[in-house]
Scaffold this motif. Structure first.
Motif, PDB file in Angstrom:
ATOM      1  N   ASN A  98     -10.675  10.121   7.650  1.00 38.31           N
ATOM      2  CA  ASN A  98      -9.668  10.950   6.974  1.00 38.31           C
ATOM      3  C   ASN A  98      -8.686  11.588   7.959  1.00 38.31           C
ATOM      4  OD1 ASN A  98     -11.047  10.309   4.635  1.00 38.31           O
ATOM      5  ND2 ASN A  98     -12.213  12.200   4.629  1.00 38.31           N
ATOM      6  N   PHE A 123      -6.999   6.991   4.929  1.00 38.12           N
ATOM      7  CA  PHE A 123      -6.182   6.651   3.769  1.00 38.12           C
ATOM      8  C   PHE A 123      -5.143   5.586   4.108  1.00 38.12           C
ATOM      9  CE2 PHE A 123      -7.777  10.936   3.278  1.00 38.12           C
ATOM     10  CZ  PHE A 123      -8.352  10.869   2.021  1.00 38.12           C
ATOM     11  N   ASN A 127      -2.228   5.149  -1.608  1.00 37.80           N
ATOM     12  CA  ASN A 127      -2.963   6.359  -1.949  1.00 37.80           C
ATOM     13  C   ASN A 127      -2.068   7.413  -2.588  1.00 37.80           C
ATOM     14  OD1 ASN A 127      -5.665   7.767  -1.641  1.00 37.80           O
ATOM     15  ND2 ASN A 127      -4.251   9.282  -0.818  1.00 37.80           N
ATOM     16  N   TYR A 130      -2.532   8.460  -6.107  1.00 38.89           N
ATOM     17  CA  TYR A 130      -3.695   9.245  -6.520  1.00 38.89           C
ATOM     18  C   TYR A 130      -3.666  10.679  -6.019  1.00 38.89           C
ATOM     19  CZ  TYR A 130      -5.269   4.563  -7.541  1.00 38.89           C
ATOM     20  OH  TYR A 130      -5.358   3.294  -8.018  1.00 38.89           O
ATOM     21  N   SER A 134       0.008  11.786   0.746  1.00 35.62           N
ATOM     22  CA  SER A 134       1.008  10.889   0.166  1.00 35.62           C
ATOM     23  C   SER A 134       2.145  10.600   1.142  1.00 35.62           C
ATOM     24  CB  SER A 134       1.576  11.487  -1.125  1.00 35.62           C
ATOM     25  OG  SER A 134       2.139  12.758  -0.867  1.00 35.62           O
ATOM     26  N   THR A 162      -9.911   0.230  -2.853  1.00 35.49           N
ATOM     27  CA  THR A 162      -9.795   1.412  -3.695  1.00 35.49           C
ATOM     28  C   THR A 162     -11.203   1.937  -3.933  1.00 35.49           C
ATOM     29  OG1 THR A 162      -7.830   0.548  -4.787  1.00 35.49           O
ATOM     30  CG2 THR A 162      -9.024   2.295  -5.926  1.00 35.49           C
ATOM     31  N   GLN A 167     -10.697   8.960  -6.744  1.00 37.05           N
ATOM     32  CA  GLN A 167      -9.994   7.701  -6.565  1.00 37.05           C
ATOM     33  C   GLN A 167      -9.039   7.816  -5.378  1.00 37.05           C
ATOM     34  OE1 GLN A 167      -8.851   5.902 -10.153  1.00 37.05           O
ATOM     35  NE2 GLN A 167      -8.798   3.917  -9.147  1.00 37.05           N
ATOM     36  N   ARG A 168      -9.108   6.822  -4.491  1.00 34.54           N
ATOM     37  CA  ARG A 168      -8.285   6.812  -3.290  1.00 34.54           C
ATOM     38  C   ARG A 168      -8.227   5.412  -2.719  1.00 34.54           C
ATOM     39  NH1 ARG A 168     -13.371   8.242  -2.774  1.00 34.54           N
ATOM     40  NH2 ARG A 168     -14.535   7.987  -0.861  1.00 34.54           N
ATOM     41  N   ILE A 170      -8.209   3.348   0.774  1.00 37.14           N
ATOM     42  CA  ILE A 170      -8.529   3.531   2.179  1.00 37.14           C
ATOM     43  C   ILE A 170      -8.546   2.191   2.905  1.00 37.14           C
ATOM     44  CG2 ILE A 170      -9.894   5.619   1.801  1.00 37.14           C
ATOM     45  CD1 ILE A 170     -12.315   3.608   2.443  1.00 37.14           C
TER      46      ILE A 170
END
Length: 191
Positions: A98, A123, A127, A130, A134, A162, A167-168, A170
């Motif tokens: 992250n 990420f 992404n 979600y 961003s 995903t 929900q993300r 990566i």
């Protein structure tokens, strides 16, 4: 009974990707956790017998570990333009989750010892649909981690996926140095 010093029940569980590949770090080795935050992966590595080094601009989330003999904590803002604090060191394992700051990505990769392992998960583009992050500055482009390790480390596992809850999107990689034992005896596949 209270939890051991390496475990805090208020923390999110360690990443399944990190848990899956942590054993590839040479036994008794030194592990660097970049942008360690609350230390969920630092604590996991410590619980598995590794010496650990955590770096973050705010160490309040790991302050309870500061007196442990196998723990080194380094307070540093990795994004302030100063030289990467570990340029002169290598580690048996390097864990990054992250977190993405492209200017130091080559330095992070260079910290992996010749027999060491990089576990990186963060990420990726898409992404933003979600939530956060961003900003494209903090989202990996398709294949970016593979490109980043090329010529220095050998990818052992890679995903651009995903995930849910939350929900993300990566991207994650495990890559090893040229003398790592997994190049001769790879880890078992998950079937």
């Amino acid at each position: 009974m209270s939890a051991p010093a390496t475990e805090r029940r208020d923390l999110p569980a360690p990443s399944s990707w990190v848990r899956r590949f942590l054993s590839g770090i040479p036994e008794g080795g030194r592990v660097l956790d970049v942008a360690c935050g609350s230390g969920r992966h630092l604590r996991l590595a410590l619980a598995h017998g590794y010496q650990v080094v955590g770096v973050d601009r705010d160490l309040s989330g790991v302050i309870d570990l500061q007196e442990r003999p196998s723990v080194e904590l380094v307070e540093a803002d990795l994004e302030d333009g100063r030289p990467f604090p570990f340029s002169d060191r290598t580690f048996s394992g390097v864990i990054v989750t992250n977190y993405l700051w492209r200017p130091i990505l080559p330095d992070i990769i260079a910290c992996v010892a010749r027999d060491g392992l990089l576990i990186y998960e963060t990420f990726a583009v898409g992404n933003e649909r979600y939530g956060r992050p961003s900003n494209p500055d903090f989202l990996l482009n398709p294949g970016e981690l593979i490109d980043a390790v090329r010529g220095r480390l050998v990818p052992i596992a890679f995903e651009h996926v995903t995930l849910s809850a939350p929900q993300r999107i990566i991207q994650r990689i495990v890559a090893v140095g040229p003398d790592h034992h997994w190049l001769q005896d790879p880890p078992a596949a998950r079937e």
